[in-house]
Design an enzyme around this catalytic site. Structure first.
Site, mmCIF file in Angstrom:
data_model
loop_
_atom_site.group_PDB
_atom_site.id
_atom_site.type_symbol
_atom_site.label_atom_id
_atom_site.label_comp_id
_atom_site.label_asym_id
_atom_site.label_seq_id
_atom_site.Cartn_x
_atom_site.Cartn_y
_atom_site.Cartn_z
ATOM 1 N N GLU A 52 0.832 -1.195 0.000
ATOM 2 C CA GLU A 52 0.000 0.000 0.000
ATOM 3 C C GLU A 52 0.863 1.240 0.000
ATOM 4 O O GLU A 52 1.965 1.259 0.552
ATOM 5 C CB GLU A 52 -0.975 -0.015 1.179
ATOM 6 N N ARG B 179 -13.218 2.144 9.177
ATOM 7 C CA ARG B 179 -13.901 3.194 9.926
ATOM 8 C C ARG B 179 -13.105 4.491 9.910
ATOM 9 O O ARG B 179 -13.653 5.581 9.799
ATOM 10 C CB ARG B 179 -14.107 2.745 11.383
ATOM 11 N N ASP C 57 -9.730 6.556 12.061
ATOM 12 C CA ASP C 57 -9.465 6.837 13.482
ATOM 13 C C ASP C 57 -10.224 8.079 13.920
ATOM 14 O O ASP C 57 -10.653 8.879 13.094
ATOM 15 C CB ASP C 57 -7.965 7.037 13.702
ATOM 16 N N ALA D 233 -17.213 0.196 10.519
ATOM 17 C CA ALA D 233 -16.926 -0.258 9.151
ATOM 18 C C ALA D 233 -17.987 -1.238 8.644
ATOM 19 O O ALA D 233 -18.291 -1.265 7.452
ATOM 20 C CB ALA D 233 -15.539 -0.886 9.096
ATOM 21 N N TYR E 109 -7.190 -7.342 13.154
ATOM 22 C CA TYR E 109 -6.114 -6.965 14.082
ATOM 23 C C TYR E 109 -5.639 -8.179 14.880
ATOM 24 O O TYR E 109 -6.263 -8.547 15.886
ATOM 25 C CB TYR E 109 -6.613 -5.863 15.029
ATOM 26 N N GLN F 228 -3.610 -5.738 10.321
ATOM 27 C CA GLN F 228 -2.681 -4.733 10.830
ATOM 28 C C GLN F 228 -1.291 -5.369 10.842
ATOM 29 O O GLN F 228 -1.157 -6.603 10.881
ATOM 30 C CB GLN F 228 -3.108 -4.358 12.270
#
Ligand code: FAD
Length: 320
Positions: free
Chosen positions: A18, A124, A126, A144, A182, A213
């Site tokens: 990314e 979503r 932060d 989300a 996560y 993550q």
């Protein structure tokens, strides 16, 4: 092509990465300079992150504070289109709840569809620095999973305003949907089981795959996958890997992303005499992680470049 099709058709382990849109004032050439060297390894898809507007406070001459809205890294959708156009590689824009109401989201999805982009990673976002917890925009999404539902509805031809209907018998929208997971739990979650409970909601709402993550200990990923499977989450789970590139990250990454860095890696980095050595240790650690993941049959590994391709190049060269 959709991410999920790339995964299904993969005959060998794939890599993706990314990038961040450039800071305002910089040129798209910065992005191409990041991407050019990595294109040698034929990434099947490239993610482009989304950065919401922030508010800053500026002191005026009279001592009063003025609140100003700034957008440091706009251009996610434009960069995705440029990537697809220049390299013929699928781009995956990240789309967030923060700062968007449902109508803005729908319009953004229509733009993506017109550009031929049929992949999205839904998040979503932060909370803003001055917020105690995440605040959704009026008529926006709080989680989300709600955003996933909106995109799934659009995939079925359901617009927010029911007076609009798709005009022909073709699948107007057919977004492939990724969501975040996560391995060491999301920072706001009281525990991993609760976090998995809500991850399952995103999957049940229609997510096609999960990207994790970053983590520095593969056992966290393997345990996470096991737990997901035991909860009935059967979609692909793409591991996210980031090579550490500075001593500062030993503290900044855990505080920002709620993750652990193994002692062995911490000690090696602390011992390093200069930046070059830290950089090298980060690369070697990521190569070791990647080899183990690949040997375990992981179909795609996702790399966080933070717009610095040199270390990712070295890792991918050693692995693919
Ligand atoms: P959610 O899935 O909505 O979860 C947020 C929290 O709420 C979790 O603790 C979850 O357990 C809890 N929760 C979920 N549903 C409920 C419910 N119904 N009731 C109570 N609690 C609930 N951020 C950006 O701004 N731009 C990006 O481009 C970006 N890209 C990312 C890419 C990846 C791969 C990852 C892992 C993260 C990325 N982020 C990005 C960061 C992300 O936006 C934050 O981690 C954010 O805090 C959470 O996003 P989420 O989509 O996981 O949220």
């Amino acid at each position: 092509m959709k991410v999920i099709d790339h995964i299904d058709k993969a005959k060998k382990s794939l890599f993706s990465f990314e990038i961040l849109p450039p800071l305002k004032g910089h040129d798209i050439q910065d992005i191409f300079s990041t991407l050019d060297p990595l294109m040698e390894f034929n990434p099947p898809f490239i993610d482009v992150t989304y950065h919401r507007e922030e508010f800053i406070y500026v002191e005026k001459e009279n001592g009063l504070l003025q609140r100003r809205k700034i957008s440091r890294r706009p251009g996610t959708v434009g960069i995705c289109a440029a990537i697809m156009n220049k390299y013929g590689v699928d781009a995956v824009p990240h789309l967030i709840c923060g700062g968007f109401n449902k109508q803005m989201t729908e319009n953004a999805l229509i733009d993506l569809n017109f550009l031929g982009i049929d992949n999205v990673l839904l998040l979503r976002g932060d909370s803003l620095k001055y917020e105690n917890s995440f605040l959704a925009k009026a008529n926006g999404h709080k989680y989300a999973a709600e955003l996933v539902k909106q995109v799934k509805n659009l995939n079925k031809g359901k617009y927010l305003d029911k007076t609009f209907v798709k005009q022909k018998d073709y699948p107007l929208f057919n977004f492939c949907i990724g969501v975040a997971g996560y391995p060491e739990k999301h920072l706001e979650s009281p525990n991993i089981d609760r976090d998995l409970f809500f991850l399952k909601k995103k999957v049940d709402a229609g997510a096609d795959y999960i990207v994790t993550q970053m983590f520095f200990d593969n056992t966290k990923y393997f345990d996470f996958v096991k737990k997901c499977r035991s909860q009935g989450i059967s979609i692909p789970i793409i591991p996210g890997i980031k090579p550490i590139s500075s001593k500062h990250q030993l503290n900044s990454l855990p505080s920002r992303f709620y993750l652990n860095i193994p002692n062995e890696l911490v000690k090696e980095i602390e011992k390093a005499k200069d930046k070059k050595t830290v950089f090298h240790i980060g690369i070697e650690w990521a190569i070791h992680q990647s080899k183990e993941l690949k040997n375990a049959g992981v179909k795609v590994i996702h790399y966080y470049t933070m717009d610095k391709p040199e270390n990712i190049y070295k890792i991918v060269q050693a692995i693919y």
